[in-house]
Enzyme design. Sequence first.
Site, PDB file in Angstrom:
ATOM      1  N   ASP A 116      17.848 -42.853 -15.070  1.00 53.34           N
ATOM      2  CA  ASP A 116      18.732 -42.813 -13.898  1.00 53.34           C
ATOM      3  C   ASP A 116      18.905 -41.418 -13.644  1.00 53.34           C
ATOM      4  O   ASP A 116      18.007 -40.838 -14.128  1.00 53.34           O
ATOM      5  CB  ASP A 116      20.208 -43.408 -14.095  1.00 53.34           C
ATOM      6  N   HIS A 117      19.788 -40.940 -12.797  1.00 55.97           N
ATOM      7  CA  HIS A 117      19.863 -39.563 -12.159  1.00 55.97           C
ATOM      8  C   HIS A 117      20.342 -38.794 -13.564  1.00 55.97           C
ATOM      9  O   HIS A 117      19.940 -37.613 -13.556  1.00 55.97           O
ATOM     10  CB  HIS A 117      20.759 -39.634 -11.315  1.00 55.97           C
ATOM     11  N   CYS A 162      19.196 -42.309 -19.663  1.00 58.71           N
ATOM     12  CA  CYS A 162      20.385 -41.925 -18.799  1.00 58.71           C
ATOM     13  C   CYS A 162      21.071 -40.996 -19.065  1.00 58.71           C
ATOM     14  O   CYS A 162      20.653 -40.255 -19.937  1.00 58.71           O
ATOM     15  CB  CYS A 162      21.257 -43.509 -18.642  1.00 58.71           C
ATOM     16  N   GLY A 163      22.379 -40.670 -18.844  1.00 54.44           N
ATOM     17  CA  GLY A 163      23.046 -39.663 -19.062  1.00 54.44           C
ATOM     18  C   GLY A 163      23.306 -39.387 -20.649  1.00 54.44           C
ATOM     19  O   GLY A 163      23.179 -38.439 -21.208  1.00 54.44           O
ATOM     20  N   THR A 164      23.873 -40.528 -21.050  1.00 52.62           N
ATOM     21  CA  THR A 164      24.118 -40.729 -22.554  1.00 52.62           C
ATOM     22  C   THR A 164      23.046 -41.432 -23.405  1.00 52.62           C
ATOM     23  O   THR A 164      22.974 -41.424 -24.509  1.00 52.62           O
ATOM     24  CB  THR A 164      25.651 -41.425 -22.721  1.00 52.62           C
ATOM     25  N   GLY A 165      22.295 -42.364 -22.771  1.00 55.09           N
ATOM     26  CA  GLY A 165      21.519 -43.332 -23.221  1.00 55.09           C
ATOM     27  C   GLY A 165      22.287 -44.779 -23.746  1.00 55.09           C
ATOM     28  O   GLY A 165      21.688 -45.570 -24.049  1.00 55.09           O
ATOM     29  N   ILE A 166      23.476 -44.417 -23.503  1.00 55.44           N
ATOM     30  CA  ILE A 166      24.430 -45.625 -23.987  1.00 55.44           C
ATOM     31  C   ILE A 166      24.187 -46.949 -22.996  1.00 55.44           C
ATOM     32  O   ILE A 166      24.118 -47.906 -23.244  1.00 55.44           O
ATOM     33  CB  ILE A 166      25.777 -45.087 -24.076  1.00 55.44           C
ATOM     34  N   GLY A 167      24.492 -46.516 -21.772  1.00 50.00           N
ATOM     35  CA  GLY A 167      24.655 -47.710 -20.688  1.00 50.00           C
ATOM     36  C   GLY A 167      23.542 -48.338 -20.541  1.00 50.00           C
ATOM     37  O   GLY A 167      23.294 -49.312 -20.602  1.00 50.00           O
ATOM     38  N   HIS A 201      12.219 -50.486 -39.490  1.00 44.58           N
ATOM     39  CA  HIS A 201      12.971 -51.644 -39.891  1.00 44.58           C
ATOM     40  C   HIS A 201      13.252 -52.634 -38.481  1.00 44.58           C
ATOM     41  O   HIS A 201      13.381 -53.934 -38.970  1.00 44.58           O
ATOM     42  CB  HIS A 201      14.373 -50.957 -40.310  1.00 44.58           C
ATOM     43  N   ARG A 258      11.588 -58.656 -45.333  1.00 42.92           N
ATOM     44  CA  ARG A 258      13.010 -58.615 -45.143  1.00 42.92           C
ATOM     45  C   ARG A 258      13.296 -58.242 -43.731  1.00 42.92           C
ATOM     46  O   ARG A 258      14.361 -58.565 -43.226  1.00 42.92           O
ATOM     47  CB  ARG A 258      13.556 -57.589 -46.261  1.00 42.92           C
ATOM     48  N   HIS A 259      12.414 -57.230 -43.422  1.00 43.11           N
ATOM     49  CA  HIS A 259      12.808 -56.983 -41.947  1.00 43.11           C
ATOM     50  C   HIS A 259      12.561 -57.753 -40.927  1.00 43.11           C
ATOM     51  O   HIS A 259      13.269 -57.956 -39.810  1.00 43.11           O
ATOM     52  CB  HIS A 259      12.145 -55.563 -41.711  1.00 43.11           C
TER      53      HIS A 259
HETATM   54  C1  RB5 Z   1      25.794 -41.716 -14.741  1.00 43.00           C
HETATM   55  O1  RB5 Z   1      26.796 -40.797 -14.345  1.00 43.00           O
HETATM   56  C2  RB5 Z   1      26.194 -41.980 -16.438  1.00 43.00           C
HETATM   57  O2  RB5 Z   1      27.283 -42.824 -16.343  1.00 43.00           O
HETATM   58  C3  RB5 Z   1      25.065 -42.838 -16.758  1.00 43.00           C
HETATM   59  O3  RB5 Z   1      23.927 -41.908 -16.652  1.00 43.00           O
HETATM   60  C4  RB5 Z   1      25.052 -43.194 -18.341  1.00 43.00           C
HETATM   61  O4  RB5 Z   1      25.276 -41.894 -19.127  1.00 43.00           O
HETATM   62  C5  RB5 Z   1      25.802 -44.363 -18.715  1.00 43.00           C
HETATM   63  O5  RB5 Z   1      25.915 -44.859 -19.761  1.00 43.00           O
END
Ligand code: RB5
Length: 143
Positions: free
Chosen positions: A7-8, A64-69, A97, A132-133
Site C-alpha cells: 500500500d502507500h 504496508c506501513g507496519t506490515g501488520i494489516g 519451520h 514435525r514441521h
Molecule cells: C496506512 O496508513 C497503514 O494503516 C497501513 O499501511 C498499515 O500499517 C496497516 O496495518
Amino acid sequence: MIALGCDHGGFELMQEVKKHLAERGLEYKDFGTDSTASCDYPVFAKAVANSILSGECERGILICGTGIGISIAANRFEGIRCALCHDCFSAEATRQHNNSNILAMGGRIIGPGHALKVVDTFLDTPFSNDERHIRRINKIDEK
Ligand code: RB5
C-alpha cells in the site's frame, strides 16, 4: 515468480525491493500499488495471495506501513502462510519451520538496507522438510 504487493505505506520500500530483485535476476510480478496515494492494503494482500494459491507465483512479498494489516489480510486465505519479519533470524526460521510463502514487512518500521537482507534470507532459505514441521503446518488448517 515472486508476487509483490504494497500500500502507500510500503510503496517506497517496495521500489527498493524491486530494484534489488532485478539486480539479482529474479522475476517478479507487481500487483501494486503504484504510487504513494492513500489506498487499502487488503486489495494487494488479496491479489498476491490469489497469485500464490493459483500457482502463478511461488512466493510473495507484501509491504504496508507496519506490515501488520497486510499480513493479517493475507493470512485469511487458507494455504497462505504470511510471516511478518523485521529481522533475518525470523525470516530464516519461518522458511525452515513454517514453510511461509509470503514475507510481510513494514515500510515505516525497517530501513531498506536491513529489509533487503531480510528479503534475501526469506528467498534463499529452503523449508526444512522436517516431519514435525510438516505435521504442525498441516494442523494450522484443521477445523
Ligand atoms: C496506512 O496508513 C497503514 O494503516 C497501513 O499501511 C498499515 O500499517 C496497516 O496495518
